[in-house]
Design a protein around this motif. Structure first.
Motif, PDB file in Angstrom:
ATOM      1  N   TYR A   1      -7.620  -1.576  -4.115  1.00 47.39           N
ATOM      2  CA  TYR A   1      -7.924  -0.293  -4.749  1.00 47.39           C
ATOM      3  C   TYR A   1      -7.566   0.816  -3.758  1.00 47.39           C
ATOM      4  CZ  TYR A   1     -10.530  -2.773  -8.421  1.00 47.39           C
ATOM      5  OH  TYR A   1     -10.879  -3.584  -9.472  1.00 47.39           O
ATOM      6  N   HIS A   2      -6.275   0.920  -3.471  1.00 50.13           N
ATOM      7  CA  HIS A   2      -5.885   1.738  -2.325  1.00 50.13           C
ATOM      8  C   HIS A   2      -5.752   3.213  -2.655  1.00 50.13           C
ATOM      9  CE1 HIS A   2      -5.200   0.978   1.857  1.00 50.13           C
ATOM     10  NE2 HIS A   2      -4.237   1.881   1.888  1.00 50.13           N
ATOM     11  N   ASN A   3      -5.303   3.533  -3.853  1.00 52.17           N
ATOM     12  CA  ASN A   3      -5.336   4.939  -4.254  1.00 52.17           C
ATOM     13  C   ASN A   3      -6.771   5.443  -4.284  1.00 52.17           C
ATOM     14  OD1 ASN A   3      -2.751   6.332  -4.945  1.00 52.17           O
ATOM     15  ND2 ASN A   3      -2.422   4.449  -6.119  1.00 52.17           N
TER      16      ASN A   3
ATOM     17  N   THR B   1     -17.481  -2.074  -2.479  1.00 47.99           N
ATOM     18  CA  THR B   1     -18.138  -2.605  -3.671  1.00 47.99           C
ATOM     19  C   THR B   1     -18.130  -1.624  -4.840  1.00 47.99           C
ATOM     20  OG1 THR B   1     -20.246  -1.834  -2.763  1.00 47.99           O
ATOM     21  CG2 THR B   1     -19.677  -4.151  -2.399  1.00 47.99           C
ATOM     22  N   ARG B   2     -17.909  -0.329  -4.561  1.00 49.61           N
ATOM     23  CA  ARG B   2     -17.978   0.676  -5.619  1.00 49.61           C
ATOM     24  C   ARG B   2     -16.614   1.263  -5.985  1.00 49.61           C
ATOM     25  NH1 ARG B   2     -22.565   3.593  -2.162  1.00 49.61           N
ATOM     26  NH2 ARG B   2     -23.746   1.677  -1.745  1.00 49.61           N
ATOM     27  N   LEU B   3     -15.554   0.767  -5.375  1.00 49.88           N
ATOM     28  CA  LEU B   3     -14.216   1.256  -5.730  1.00 49.88           C
ATOM     29  C   LEU B   3     -13.838   0.905  -7.176  1.00 49.88           C
ATOM     30  CD1 LEU B   3     -12.267   0.592  -2.417  1.00 49.88           C
ATOM     31  CD2 LEU B   3     -13.027   2.799  -3.322  1.00 49.88           C
TER      32      LEU B   3
ATOM     33  N   GLU C   1       0.795  -1.227   0.000  1.00 50.08           N
ATOM     34  CA  GLU C   1       0.000   0.000   0.000  1.00 50.08           C
ATOM     35  C   GLU C   1       0.827   1.277   0.000  1.00 50.08           C
ATOM     36  OE1 GLU C   1      -3.725  -2.154   2.314  1.00 50.08           O
ATOM     37  OE2 GLU C   1      -2.419  -0.761   3.413  1.00 50.08           O
ATOM     38  N   HIS C   2       1.875   1.354   0.834  1.00 53.42           N
ATOM     39  CA  HIS C   2       2.532   2.656   1.004  1.00 53.42           C
ATOM     40  C   HIS C   2       4.056   2.644   0.959  1.00 53.42           C
ATOM     41  CE1 HIS C   2      -1.270   4.599   1.784  1.00 53.42           C
ATOM     42  NE2 HIS C   2      -1.539   3.747   2.751  1.00 53.42           N
TER      43      HIS C   2
ATOM     44  N   TYR D   1       0.135   2.765  -3.570  1.00 47.62           N
ATOM     45  CA  TYR D   1       0.012   1.879  -4.723  1.00 47.62           C
ATOM     46  C   TYR D   1      -1.280   1.070  -4.619  1.00 47.62           C
ATOM     47  CZ  TYR D   1       4.819   2.564  -6.375  1.00 47.62           C
ATOM     48  OH  TYR D   1       5.981   3.094  -6.870  1.00 47.62           O
ATOM     49  N   SER D   2      -1.888   0.831  -5.755  1.00 49.52           N
ATOM     50  CA  SER D   2      -3.050  -0.037  -5.830  1.00 49.52           C
ATOM     51  C   SER D   2      -2.662  -1.403  -6.371  1.00 49.52           C
ATOM     52  CB  SER D   2      -4.138   0.590  -6.724  1.00 49.52           C
ATOM     53  OG  SER D   2      -4.708   1.727  -6.128  1.00 49.52           O
TER      54      SER D   2
END
Length: 338
Positions: free
Chosen positions: A246-248, A259-261, A219-220, A231-232
Motif C-alpha cells: 500500500y505504497h501510495n 494495519t490501517r493502510l 514502488e517507484h 505504485y501500490s
C-alpha cells in the motif's frame, strides 16, 4: 520543478475525508510481530548450526524461511522508522535495533535518516538515495545488467547511500553498531559461525530474486509510459510485508501504521481505485528484466538545488530531519501538521 504527488493528494483526502486523522498513531501489534519473527530466525539459525552452508537444506532454509523473515524485518524497521510502533522515539529506535539483530549487519539507524529524506525529497537527485546512480544507468541498462541488479539488490541499497550522501555518525549509530556486533559475537561464541552465515545469507536472499523483494522495484519505477511516481500492490504478499504494498497510501500518510493502510484505501476509493497498481511483485521482477521499455533509467528524477528547496518546503513527514541530526515530532504533532 514540480513537487512530488503525495502532498497534493494528502491535502485533497484530508479535505474530503477529515476523519482520516483517526487512522494515525502507533500500532501496538508491531512489537509482537517483530518478537515472533526475530525468534523464528534465531531458532532456525540454531537448528542449522550443524549443517553445512553448502547443503541444499541450509540454502533452502535461508531462502524460503530466512529470506522471507529478514524481508519482514527490513520492513519492520521501515515501519518503526516512522515512530509507529511506540509513542516514544527512543523506544522505537531500540525496537528497530532489536529487529536488526537477525539481519546480521547494523543498519537500522543509518536507514532511518536516508528513508526520511526519501519521503521528504522524493526523486531529488543527490538527496533521495533510492535513485540509481549514473554509473548504474551506464552499466546495468540491459537484460544482463538488470538481472545482476535484481540478484544483488541488497548490495546496491546497502552501498549506494554511503557513496551518494554520507551520513555524520552519531551516538545512535554507535549504539546500533555495538549492539549488533555484540549479538553476532555471542552467536558465534556459543553456537559457532554457521548460524551467523545463515542470518547473513538470509539477508542476501531477502534482497535478491525473492518474491517479496519485488516491492523494491514495484514502488517507484515508472511503467507503461506513465509518469506515475509511486505504485501500490494489493496482493497476498502484503501479509508478510507490513502492507508495504500500500505504497501510495503510505507516502500520502506516513503517520498511518501498516494495519490501517487498507482502511485508508477503503475510506478514499475515489483517490486510490482510479490509479494503476501492480498485480504481482514476482512478475514485476520478471517484467523489469525482460522489458526493453523499462530499465534503470525509469525513475522520475528532480535535479538541482532549487528543486530540492521547492520540495523540502512543501513536504510533510512525521519525522523531520535537519542538519544531519534527528528533530522528531510526536504522533500528535504530526497529526496537527497533517
Amino acid at each position: 520543478m514540480t513537487e512530488e504527488p503525495h502532498r497534493s493528494r494528502r491535502m485533497q483526502i484530508l479535505k474530503a475525508h477529515p476523519e482520516v486523522t483517526k487512522l494515525m498513531g502507533h500500532e501496538p501489534l508491531t512489537k509482537w510481530v517483530v518478537l515472533l519473527v526475530v525468534s523464528i530466525q534465531f531458532l532456525t539459525a540454531l537448528a542449522l548450526r550443524n549443517s553445512s552452508p553448502y547443503s541444499p537444506l541450509f540454502i533452502l532454509a535461508a531462502y524460503a524461511i530466512g529470506g522471507t523473515a529478514n524481508q519482514n524485518l527490513f520492513l519492520a524497521i521501515h515501519e518503526i522508522t516512522h515512530n509507529l510502533a511506540f509513542k516514544g522515539i527512543k523506544a522505537n529506535k531500540f525496537l528497530a535495533m532489536f529487529a536488526n539483530l537477525p539481519i546480521g549487519i547494523p543498519y537500522s539507524v543509518t536507514f532511518k535518516k536516508y528513508h526520511l529524506e526519501h519521503h521528504k525529497q522524493m526523486g531529488v537527485d543527490g538527496v533521495d538515495t533510492d535513485l540509481p546512480t549514473n554509473l548504474e544507468l551506464l552499466l546495468l541498462n540491459n537484460v544482463a545488467g538488470k538481472t545482476f541488479f535484481c540478484t544483488f539488490q541488497i548490495l546496491f541499497y546497502a552501498l549506494r547511500p554511503g557513496l551518494v550522501r554520507t551520513q555524520k555518525l552519531t551516538g545512535w549509530h554507535a549504539i546500533n553498531i555495538l549492539i549488533q556486533l555484540a549479538f553476532d559475537a555471542c552467536l558465534v561464541h556459543f553456537a559457532g559461525w554457521r548460524p551467523l552465515v545463515y542470518l547473513i545469507m538470509s539477508s542476501f536472499f531477502a534482497g535478491s530474486l525473492h518474491p517479496c523483494a519485488g516491492h523494491f522495484i514495484a514502488e517507484h519505477y515508472l511503467w507503461d509510459g506513465l509518469e506515475q511516481e509511486t505504485y501500490s500492490y494489493y496482493g497476498p504478499l502484503n501479509i508478510l510485508a507490513y502492507n508495504v504494498g500500500y505504497h501510495n497510501e503510505h507516502h500520502d500518510f506516513p503517520s498511518i501504521p501498516w494495519t490501517r493502510l487498507p482502511a485508508l484505501k477503503t475510506l478514499a476509493p475515489e483517490f486510490y481505485d482510479t490509479i494503476p497498481s501492480h498485480p504481482s511483485w514476482p512478475m514485476v521482477i520478471v517484467n523489469f528484466i525482460r522489458d526493453n521499455e523499462v530499465g534503470m533509467y525509469a525513475r522520475l528524477k528532480r535535479k538541482g538545488k532549487e528543486a530540492s528547496q521547492v520540495i523540502a518546503s512543501t513536504a510533510n513527514c512525521p519525522v523531520e530531519v535537519s542538519n544531519g541530526s534527528d528533530t522528531e515530532t510526536s504522533d500528535s504533532d504530526s497529526k496537527k501538521s497533517n
